[in-house]
Structures are given as C-alpha cells and as structure tokens.
Scaffold this motif. Structure first.
Motif, short mmCIF file in Angstrom:
data_model
loop_
_atom_site.label_atom_id
_atom_site.label_comp_id
_atom_site.label_asym_id
_atom_site.label_seq_id
_atom_site.Cartn_x
_atom_site.Cartn_y
_atom_site.Cartn_z
N ASP A 103 0.92 -1.19 0.07
CA ASP A 103 0.04 0.06 0.00
C ASP A 103 0.90 1.27 -0.15
OD1 ASP A 103 -2.77 1.29 0.43
OD2 ASP A 103 -2.03 1.96 2.30
N ALA A 104 2.08 1.16 0.61
CA ALA A 104 3.08 2.45 1.06
C ALA A 104 3.57 2.66 -0.47
CB ALA A 104 4.00 2.20 1.82
N ALA A 105 3.89 1.52 -0.98
CA ALA A 105 4.71 1.59 -2.48
C ALA A 105 3.67 1.93 -3.54
CB ALA A 105 4.86 0.21 -2.88
N SER A 106 2.48 1.60 -3.39
CA SER A 106 1.29 2.04 -4.42
C SER A 106 1.02 3.70 -4.28
CB SER A 106 -0.02 1.35 -4.23
OG SER A 106 -1.06 1.69 -5.19
N ASN A 107 0.95 3.98 -2.80
CA ASN A 107 0.81 5.47 -2.59
C ASN A 107 1.96 6.26 -3.04
OD1 ASN A 107 -1.54 5.13 -1.26
ND2 ASN A 107 -0.77 4.82 0.63
N ARG A 108 3.35 5.89 -3.17
CA ARG A 108 4.30 6.64 -3.61
C ARG A 108 4.07 6.70 -5.09
NH1 ARG A 108 7.30 3.69 0.32
NH2 ARG A 108 7.89 2.06 -1.35
N LEU A 109 3.43 5.55 -5.90
CA LEU A 109 3.46 5.76 -7.32
C LEU A 109 2.58 6.96 -7.63
CD1 LEU A 109 3.25 2.02 -8.73
CD2 LEU A 109 4.93 3.99 -9.30
N ARG A 110 1.20 6.82 -6.75
CA ARG A 110 0.47 7.79 -6.94
C ARG A 110 0.84 9.17 -6.78
NH1 ARG A 110 -2.97 4.15 -3.98
NH2 ARG A 110 -4.10 2.96 -5.50
N GLY A 111 1.80 9.56 -5.71
CA GLY A 111 2.28 10.80 -5.46
C GLY A 111 3.05 11.25 -6.72
N ARG A 112 3.90 10.17 -7.15
CA ARG A 112 4.65 10.61 -8.42
C ARG A 112 3.79 10.93 -9.72
NH1 ARG A 112 8.30 5.54 -6.59
NH2 ARG A 112 9.89 6.78 -5.18
N LEU A 113 2.67 10.16 -9.80
CA LEU A 113 1.96 10.47 -10.98
C LEU A 113 1.12 11.88 -10.74
CD1 LEU A 113 0.77 9.13 -13.53
CD2 LEU A 113 -0.84 8.04 -12.34
N ASP A 114 0.90 12.28 -9.43
CA ASP A 114 0.31 13.69 -9.23
C ASP A 114 1.26 14.43 -9.51
OD1 ASP A 114 -2.20 12.54 -8.42
OD2 ASP A 114 -1.64 12.56 -6.26
N ARG A 115 2.41 14.18 -9.55
CA ARG A 115 3.64 15.22 -9.86
C ARG A 115 3.67 15.44 -11.37
NH1 ARG A 115 9.83 14.79 -9.66
NH2 ARG A 115 10.56 16.95 -9.44
N PHE A 116 3.69 14.41 -11.90
CA PHE A 116 3.55 14.49 -13.55
C PHE A 116 3.75 12.91 -14.04
CE2 PHE A 116 8.13 14.64 -12.94
CZ PHE A 116 8.54 13.79 -13.72
N GLU A 117 3.04 12.69 -15.27
CA GLU A 117 2.98 11.53 -15.86
C GLU A 117 4.41 11.38 -16.47
OE1 GLU A 117 -0.13 8.77 -18.25
OE2 GLU A 117 -0.16 10.64 -18.98
N GLY A 118 5.21 10.32 -16.23
CA GLY A 118 6.41 10.18 -17.17
C GLY A 118 7.47 9.19 -16.36
N LEU A 119 8.47 9.43 -16.58
CA LEU A 119 9.71 8.62 -15.74
C LEU A 119 9.96 9.10 -14.45
CD1 LEU A 119 12.49 8.40 -18.96
CD2 LEU A 119 10.89 6.97 -18.32
N HIS A 120 9.67 8.06 -13.66
CA HIS A 120 10.10 8.39 -12.02
C HIS A 120 10.96 7.20 -11.70
CE1 HIS A 120 7.11 11.63 -11.56
NE2 HIS A 120 6.49 11.07 -12.39
N ILE A 121 11.38 6.22 -12.38
CA ILE A 121 12.11 5.19 -11.76
C ILE A 121 13.61 5.07 -12.50
CG2 ILE A 121 12.34 2.86 -11.33
CD1 ILE A 121 9.16 2.79 -11.04
N VAL A 122 14.63 4.98 -11.87
CA VAL A 122 15.84 4.47 -12.66
C VAL A 122 16.65 3.70 -11.92
CG1 VAL A 122 17.19 6.86 -12.10
CG2 VAL A 122 17.87 5.40 -13.85
#
Length: 307
Positions: A103-122
C-alpha cells in the motif's frame, strides 16, 4: 562502489492509463506483453483482490523499460481485458506487513503520478548487489538495504518465480533510484526480445536538474556509480536551461525530473520509417538522433540511437 555498475537495469514510466501506454509503446515499435497485477486476500478467508500496481515491460537482453500504474484495491477499472491477475501466497501472520508495504509503494506511485506522468524510476544493474550495498554504505550513501521480491514468470513448464534482489537509495527527489542484481540468465528465454523497431538495449536516462545544482547531482551520481559519469550513458545530467540544447522543444514538467531515455536499435533508418508509418512526431537531438517528444509519449521523450 565498484566500477562494475556500468549500465542501466531499467527505467520506469509511470502512467495513468496502462492500456493507452501499451498502445503507444507498440506504435513506437516495442513488443509489450499484457500487464500483470498482483492479487491478495485483504484478510484470511477473503477472495483475492487486485491491488498495488499493474506493470509490463519492453524487455531487452540486459535491461528493460517498465510501464507501471497504481491500482486501487479491488478495482480493475482502466486495466486492459488482457491483464493477468497474479494471486500472491502470503502466510496469515505476514499479511498485515505485506499489505502495508505494498500500500505504501502504491501511494508513492500515485504521488509521483500526481507530480507528472512520465519517468520516475531509474535503476542501475550490478553483478554483485551485496557488494554494491556495502560500497554505498562505505561511501555514506543511505539506502534501505538489499530486498528480495518474487516476479511471476510464465515458462513452458508453467509459472515460475524469478527472484529479484534490489536496493533503493535514500533522498532522491527525482524519483526512485537504486541498484538491481543483473537479470537472471535462467529466465532470459522467457523474455520477448524481437522488437519491430529492432531495439537492443536501454542505454541512457536523461536527468534534468535545477539551475545551479548540477555539481551537486553530478557528485551524487558519481558516488552511486563509483566513478566519473561517462560522456554517453548510463545517465546524462543537465540543467533546465540546457535541456533544449540536447532535446529541442522539450520543457521539463518539474525539477529535478527524469525527462527522457535512450534505446539502442539495430537500424535507425528502420526506426524512422516505422515512426513515420505509425504517425508519430519525430524531432532530432543535437547529436542527430531521432526522438519522439514527451508531449506525444505520455510525458517522457524517447530517443533512438543506432547500436
């Protein structure tokens, strides 16, 4: 860190609509299999429910591009009909901890998506993930330690679990940054490597940082890699003011931000023809390489380089 971290393991493209993203990447010439989404019973005796995140890969021989989207518990809306639901087996006593972590990992993903759609992982690749962890610690780089997760993989003998060992580096405002053990050759035969665009490998991630902070980010990434950053990959650092000098017409959605990635291909003329045939806009980097701009590629410019 030892000098064996010389390349990328994968980048993650976080999207709001994974079906739309799959269509885009197929038009870009990649083979993209149906996405997988984990399912878990929220309590003992209940039916498994999809949750966490749905993802799929465009796989290469030693790396991949991941498409990923957060999934609300029990909600498959927005997932394509071809999505594979993968039930997870978790002992009852471990269920609360596993649920909270996912759930925490999913919430982090949502937070990144709220920031912008695009690359968030390297994520970078290492043949010795434990040695990499020790070296990072010795260099004063904070991280969460080596974790192991199981990735379900379809094989001719049925579904098997591929162990994935990784660590995540602390304090990276540009997104999720870390190191992953090299892809297991035992599972390579399960990956689809024959892409219509002739893609061979993921070779570069482009990170755009605030003006005046380039030395800070360069020092950080040189500590991550244990060496000076080479001229071409695995990561290119530049400021927002300098971004148009590499990618004309691009404007970063936020800073710092992963704004593009580069894929090596066998035949650049073949790629240009395929992109034109599929009606995708193409620009050229100042290095003379074709790229599909971020506005046409769900927030992340995609550069093609002849291998």
């Amino acid at each position: 860190m030892p000098h064996d971290i010389a390349r990328l393991h994968h980048v993650g493209h976080v999207v709001s609509d994974i079906a739309r993203a799959m269509t885009l990447y197929r038009r870009l010439g990649f083979h993209v299999p149906p996405p997988s989404v984990p399912a878990l019973a929220p309590r003992e005796g209940a039916a498994p429910e999809p949750f966490g995140a749905a993802n799929t890969h465009a796989d290469f021989s030693r790396s991949f591009v991941e498409l990923v989207t957060p999934v609300k518990p029990g909600n498959t809306a927005g997932l394509p009909s071809e999505a594979r639901i993968v039930p997870l087996q978790v002992p009852p006593e471990a269920l609360p901890l596993v649920l909270s972590r996912i759930d925490a990992a999913s919430n982090r993903l949502r937070g990144r998506l709220d920031r912008f759609e695009g690359l968030h992982i390297v994520m970078f690749s290492s043949p010795d993930i434990d040695g990499a962890a020790n070296s990072l610690t010795a260099l004063g780089v904070g991280h969460g330690g080596v974790n192991t997760v199981g990735r379900p993989v379809e094989t001719p003998d049925g579904v098997r679990t591929e162990p994935v060992r990784y660590l995540e580096i602390d304090g990276t405002p540009e997104g999720r940054v870390g190191v992953v053990a090299d892809l297991d050759p035992e599972f390579q035969h399960t990956r689809h490597l024959d892409h219509p665009n002739g893609a061979q490998e993921l070779v570069e991630a482009v990170l755009c940082v605030p003006d005046g902070q380039l030395p800070l980010f360069r020092e950080r990434y040189e500590r991550f890699l244990g060496r000076q950053i080479p001229a071409e990959g695995p990561v290119t650092l530049l400021t927002g003011a300098d971004l148009p000098d590499l990618l004309p017409g691009e404007d970063p959605p936020a800073l710092p931000a992963l704004v593009a990635c580069t894929v090596a291909v066998r035949d650049i003329a073949r790629v240009r023809a395929l992109l034109a045939e599929n009606g995708l806009p193409v620009r050229e980097t100042t290095r003379g390489e074709p790229f599909v701009p971020s506005e046409a590629a769900l927030g992340a410019a995609l550069i093609f380089r002849e291998a």
